[in-house]
Design a protein around this motif. Structure first.
Motif, PDB file in Angstrom:
ATOM      1  N   ASN A 168       0.843  -1.190   0.000  1.00 45.70           N
ATOM      2  CA  ASN A 168       0.000   0.000   0.000  1.00 45.70           C
ATOM      3  C   ASN A 168       0.881   1.244   0.000  1.00 45.70           C
ATOM      4  OD1 ASN A 168      -2.694  -1.227   0.160  1.00 45.70           O
ATOM      5  ND2 ASN A 168      -1.999  -1.950   2.164  1.00 45.70           N
ATOM      6  N   ILE A 169       0.780   2.019  -1.085  1.00 45.42           N
ATOM      7  CA  ILE A 169       1.620   3.197  -1.249  1.00 45.42           C
ATOM      8  C   ILE A 169       0.741   4.418  -1.025  1.00 45.42           C
ATOM      9  CG2 ILE A 169       3.281   4.352  -2.755  1.00 45.42           C
ATOM     10  CD1 ILE A 169       3.488   1.743  -4.346  1.00 45.42           C
ATOM     11  N   GLU A 170       0.735   4.893   0.214  1.00 45.33           N
ATOM     12  CA  GLU A 170      -0.205   5.945   0.604  1.00 45.33           C
ATOM     13  C   GLU A 170       0.106   7.286  -0.051  1.00 45.33           C
ATOM     14  OE1 GLU A 170      -0.597   6.196   4.812  1.00 45.33           O
ATOM     15  OE2 GLU A 170      -1.265   4.101   5.030  1.00 45.33           O
ATOM     16  N   ALA A 171       1.371   7.561  -0.348  1.00 41.64           N
ATOM     17  CA  ALA A 171       1.740   8.857  -0.910  1.00 41.64           C
ATOM     18  C   ALA A 171       1.046   9.134  -2.235  1.00 41.64           C
ATOM     19  CB  ALA A 171       3.256   8.950  -1.079  1.00 41.64           C
ATOM     20  N   VAL A 172       0.772   8.068  -3.000  1.00 42.16           N
ATOM     21  CA  VAL A 172       0.085   8.233  -4.285  1.00 42.16           C
ATOM     22  C   VAL A 172      -1.232   7.458  -4.311  1.00 42.16           C
ATOM     23  CG1 VAL A 172       2.144   8.807  -5.609  1.00 42.16           C
ATOM     24  CG2 VAL A 172       1.524   6.397  -5.287  1.00 42.16           C
ATOM     25  N   ASP A 173      -1.695   7.029  -3.138  1.00 39.95           N
ATOM     26  CA  ASP A 173      -2.995   6.393  -2.961  1.00 39.95           C
ATOM     27  C   ASP A 173      -3.200   5.222  -3.923  1.00 39.95           C
ATOM     28  OD1 ASP A 173      -5.525   5.910  -1.949  1.00 39.95           O
ATOM     29  OD2 ASP A 173      -6.497   7.400  -3.239  1.00 39.95           O
ATOM     30  N   MET A 174      -2.352   4.203  -3.794  1.00 37.68           N
ATOM     31  CA  MET A 174      -2.511   3.024  -4.642  1.00 37.68           C
ATOM     32  C   MET A 174      -2.097   1.767  -3.891  1.00 37.68           C
ATOM     33  SD  MET A 174       0.642   3.197  -7.399  1.00 37.68           S
ATOM     34  CE  MET A 174       0.444   1.503  -7.970  1.00 37.68           C
ATOM     35  N   ALA A 175      -2.675   0.656  -4.311  1.00 36.59           N
ATOM     36  CA  ALA A 175      -2.321  -0.660  -3.786  1.00 36.59           C
ATOM     37  C   ALA A 175      -1.644  -1.429  -4.914  1.00 36.59           C
ATOM     38  CB  ALA A 175      -3.558  -1.398  -3.307  1.00 36.59           C
ATOM     39  N   LEU A 176      -0.499  -2.028  -4.617  1.00 33.52           N
ATOM     40  CA  LEU A 176       0.311  -2.682  -5.634  1.00 33.52           C
ATOM     41  C   LEU A 176       0.482  -4.159  -5.287  1.00 33.52           C
ATOM     42  CD1 LEU A 176       2.079  -2.315  -8.155  1.00 33.52           C
ATOM     43  CD2 LEU A 176       3.943  -1.595  -6.657  1.00 33.52           C
ATOM     44  N   PRO A 177      -0.297  -5.048  -5.899  1.00 32.20           N
ATOM     45  CA  PRO A 177      -0.152  -6.479  -5.614  1.00 32.20           C
ATOM     46  C   PRO A 177       1.192  -7.009  -6.114  1.00 32.20           C
ATOM     47  CG  PRO A 177      -2.261  -5.994  -6.680  1.00 32.20           C
ATOM     48  CD  PRO A 177      -1.406  -4.774  -6.822  1.00 32.20           C
ATOM     49  N   LEU A 178       1.823  -7.850  -5.307  1.00 37.35           N
ATOM     50  CA  LEU A 178       3.096  -8.424  -5.736  1.00 37.35           C
ATOM     51  C   LEU A 178       2.924  -9.331  -6.947  1.00 37.35           C
ATOM     52  CD1 LEU A 178       4.058  -7.231  -3.016  1.00 37.35           C
ATOM     53  CD2 LEU A 178       5.563  -9.207  -2.808  1.00 37.35           C
ATOM     54  N   GLU A 179       1.744  -9.943  -7.120  1.00 37.05           N
ATOM     55  CA  GLU A 179       1.541 -10.779  -8.294  1.00 37.05           C
ATOM     56  C   GLU A 179       1.607  -9.950  -9.576  1.00 37.05           C
ATOM     57  OE1 GLU A 179      -2.190 -12.742  -8.265  1.00 37.05           O
ATOM     58  OE2 GLU A 179      -3.383 -10.894  -8.102  1.00 37.05           O
ATOM     59  N   ASP A 180       1.269  -8.662  -9.496  1.00 30.82           N
ATOM     60  CA  ASP A 180       1.408  -7.782 -10.660  1.00 30.82           C
ATOM     61  C   ASP A 180       2.874  -7.413 -10.886  1.00 30.82           C
ATOM     62  OD1 ASP A 180      -1.313  -7.881 -10.868  1.00 30.82           O
ATOM     63  OD2 ASP A 180      -1.672  -5.803 -10.251  1.00 30.82           O
ATOM     64  N   ILE A 181       3.599  -7.157  -9.797  1.00 29.52           N
ATOM     65  CA  ILE A 181       5.019  -6.820  -9.919  1.00 29.52           C
ATOM     66  C   ILE A 181       5.798  -7.946 -10.584  1.00 29.52           C
ATOM     67  CG2 ILE A 181       7.149  -6.343  -8.625  1.00 29.52           C
ATOM     68  CD1 ILE A 181       5.436  -5.045  -6.458  1.00 29.52           C
ATOM     69  N   TYR A 182       5.459  -9.187 -10.227  1.00 27.20           N
ATOM     70  CA  TYR A 182       6.267 -10.331 -10.642  1.00 27.20           C
ATOM     71  C   TYR A 182       5.636 -11.149 -11.774  1.00 27.20           C
ATOM     72  CZ  TYR A 182       9.169  -9.385  -6.576  1.00 27.20           C
ATOM     73  OH  TYR A 182      10.013  -8.787  -5.653  1.00 27.20           O
ATOM     74  N   GLU A 183       4.675 -10.580 -12.488  1.00 26.54           N
ATOM     75  CA  GLU A 183       4.070 -11.306 -13.605  1.00 26.54           C
ATOM     76  C   GLU A 183       5.138 -11.711 -14.628  1.00 26.54           C
ATOM     77  OE1 GLU A 183       0.582 -10.759 -17.004  1.00 26.54           O
ATOM     78  OE2 GLU A 183       0.930  -9.180 -15.526  1.00 26.54           O
ATOM     79  N   LYS A 184       5.176 -12.984 -15.001  1.00 26.57           N
ATOM     80  CA  LYS A 184       6.094 -13.576 -15.989  1.00 26.57           C
ATOM     81  C   LYS A 184       7.545 -13.647 -15.525  1.00 26.57           C
ATOM     82  CE  LYS A 184       3.161 -12.289 -19.892  1.00 26.57           C
ATOM     83  NZ  LYS A 184       3.072 -11.614 -21.202  1.00 26.57           N
ATOM     84  N   VAL A 185       7.807 -13.291 -14.272  1.00 27.95           N
ATOM     85  CA  VAL A 185       9.167 -13.372 -13.741  1.00 27.95           C
ATOM     86  C   VAL A 185       9.428 -14.797 -13.254  1.00 27.95           C
ATOM     87  CG1 VAL A 185      10.720 -12.589 -11.903  1.00 27.95           C
ATOM     88  CG2 VAL A 185       9.241 -10.950 -13.103  1.00 27.95           C
ATOM     89  N   GLU A 186      10.551 -15.367 -13.667  1.00 33.05           N
ATOM     90  CA  GLU A 186      10.959 -16.696 -13.212  1.00 33.05           C
ATOM     91  C   GLU A 186      12.085 -16.530 -12.205  1.00 33.05           C
ATOM     92  OE1 GLU A 186      11.872 -19.287 -16.441  1.00 33.05           O
ATOM     93  OE2 GLU A 186       9.985 -18.879 -17.505  1.00 33.05           O
ATOM     94  N   PHE A 187      11.827 -16.984 -10.980  1.00 34.83           N
ATOM     95  CA  PHE A 187      12.823 -16.819  -9.932  1.00 34.83           C
ATOM     96  C   PHE A 187      13.916 -17.868 -10.066  1.00 34.83           C
ATOM     97  CE2 PHE A 187       8.823 -15.220  -8.061  1.00 34.83           C
ATOM     98  CZ  PHE A 187       9.214 -13.899  -7.897  1.00 34.83           C
ATOM     99  N   PRO A 188      15.151 -17.509  -9.715  1.00 34.45           N
ATOM    100  CA  PRO A 188      16.236 -18.503  -9.772  1.00 34.45           C
ATOM    101  C   PRO A 188      15.965 -19.655  -8.823  1.00 34.45           C
ATOM    102  CG  PRO A 188      16.959 -16.457  -8.706  1.00 34.45           C
ATOM    103  CD  PRO A 188      15.599 -16.194  -9.247  1.00 34.45           C
ATOM    104  N   LYS A 189      16.288 -20.845  -9.276  1.00 36.55           N
ATOM    105  CA  LYS A 189      16.081 -22.023  -8.435  1.00 36.55           C
ATOM    106  C   LYS A 189      17.156 -22.091  -7.360  1.00 36.55           C
ATOM    107  CE  LYS A 189      13.897 -24.688 -12.122  1.00 36.55           C
ATOM    108  NZ  LYS A 189      13.967 -25.907 -12.975  1.00 36.55           N
ATOM    109  N   PRO A 190      16.783 -22.459  -6.134  1.00 37.28           N
ATOM    110  CA  PRO A 190      17.797 -22.564  -5.070  1.00 37.28           C
ATOM    111  C   PRO A 190      18.780 -23.677  -5.378  1.00 37.28           C
ATOM    112  CG  PRO A 190      15.686 -23.441  -4.329  1.00 37.28           C
ATOM    113  CD  PRO A 190      15.428 -22.802  -5.663  1.00 37.28           C
ATOM    114  N   ALA A 191      20.000 -23.478  -4.930  1.00 36.71           N
ATOM    115  CA  ALA A 191      21.030 -24.503  -5.145  1.00 36.71           C
ATOM    116  C   ALA A 191      20.679 -25.751  -4.339  1.00 36.71           C
ATOM    117  CB  ALA A 191      22.391 -23.961  -4.714  1.00 36.71           C
ATOM    118  N   PRO A 192      20.942 -26.937  -4.896  1.00 34.45           N
ATOM    119  CA  PRO A 192      20.653 -28.163  -4.148  1.00 34.45           C
ATOM    120  C   PRO A 192      21.539 -28.254  -2.915  1.00 34.45           C
ATOM    121  CG  PRO A 192      21.932 -28.643  -6.123  1.00 34.45           C
ATOM    122  CD  PRO A 192      21.548 -27.199  -6.208  1.00 34.45           C
ATOM    123  N   PRO A 193      21.024 -28.874  -1.853  1.00 29.47           N
ATOM    124  CA  PRO A 193      21.835 -29.000  -0.631  1.00 29.47           C
ATOM    125  C   PRO A 193      23.034 -29.889  -0.881  1.00 29.47           C
ATOM    126  CG  PRO A 193      19.828 -30.312  -0.465  1.00 29.47           C
ATOM    127  CD  PRO A 193      19.695 -29.489  -1.718  1.00 29.47           C
TER     128      PRO A 193
END
Length: 198
Positions: A168-193
């Protein structure tokens, strides 16, 4: 950020040099640093953020600028990934390339910039009197570090984690879902133990 182009410049020399350059440079403590290219996740996140701000700013007196808008922090000149404001945009001069009344800054972090974004760069941004909120967006995991300026000048941190969370970014009165921020982003896979047996 690359190594300095040369030893030192005055701020006036930097601005003359920068406005004639084909690539962007930041100016910190007299040194000029070329801004290097970014990877896929960084680019996707910046595009997603810009689209999200723009979508919520439609038909409102608010604006978002991505990557190319310079800001002045003290005697330093920086290019945030995203800057946003509501109200009339004000600029340092008639070139309209240096915003002076931004309210929100977003930086997309990488492993090489994480420490600087959280430390030295944030220290410079805190000199901006109009800045109210600062967001650090990870490109390795769905995580946003959200800093909000308090009335006494202190900055209150919040960690927003997970694709089902919202900033929630009150300074500009908006709500920003993380699913929108990360749409189509593929996160790096963690290294195997590591196998510690035998």
């Amino acid at each position: 950020m690359a190594l300095p182009q040369q030893n030192t410049m005055t701020s006036a020399q930097y601005l003359a040099f920068e406005r004639g350059s084909d690539i962007r440079h930041e100016y910190i403590d007299g040194y000029v640093y070329a801004i290097t290219g970014a990877n896929e996740n960084h680019n996707l996140i910046v595009v997603n953020l810009t689209a999200a701000f723009h979508r919520q700013f439609r038909k409102r007196p608010c604006k978002v600028y991505a990557e190319g808008m310079r800001v002045q922090a003290g005697k330093n000149y920086l290019y945030p990934d995203i800057v946003a404001l509501c109200g009339h945009a004000e600029f340092a001069d008639e070139t309209f390339d240096m915003l002076t009344n931004l309210q929100v800054i977003v930086e997309v972090q990488s492993p090489t910039t994480k420490r600087y974004d959280e430390g030295g760069k944030f220290e410079l941004y805190r000199r901006l009197d109009t800045l109210q909120e600062y967001l650090l967006v990870s490109q390795e995991t769905p995580h946003v570090s959200h800093y909000v300026r308090q009335e006494n000048g202190a900055w209150l941190p919040h960690d927003i984690v997970g694709l089902d969370a919202t900033v929630n970014i009150e300074a500009v009165d908006m709500a920003l879902p993380l699913e929108d921020i990360y749409e189509k982003v593929e996160f790096p896979k963690p290294a195997p133990p590591h196998d510690t047996d035998g």
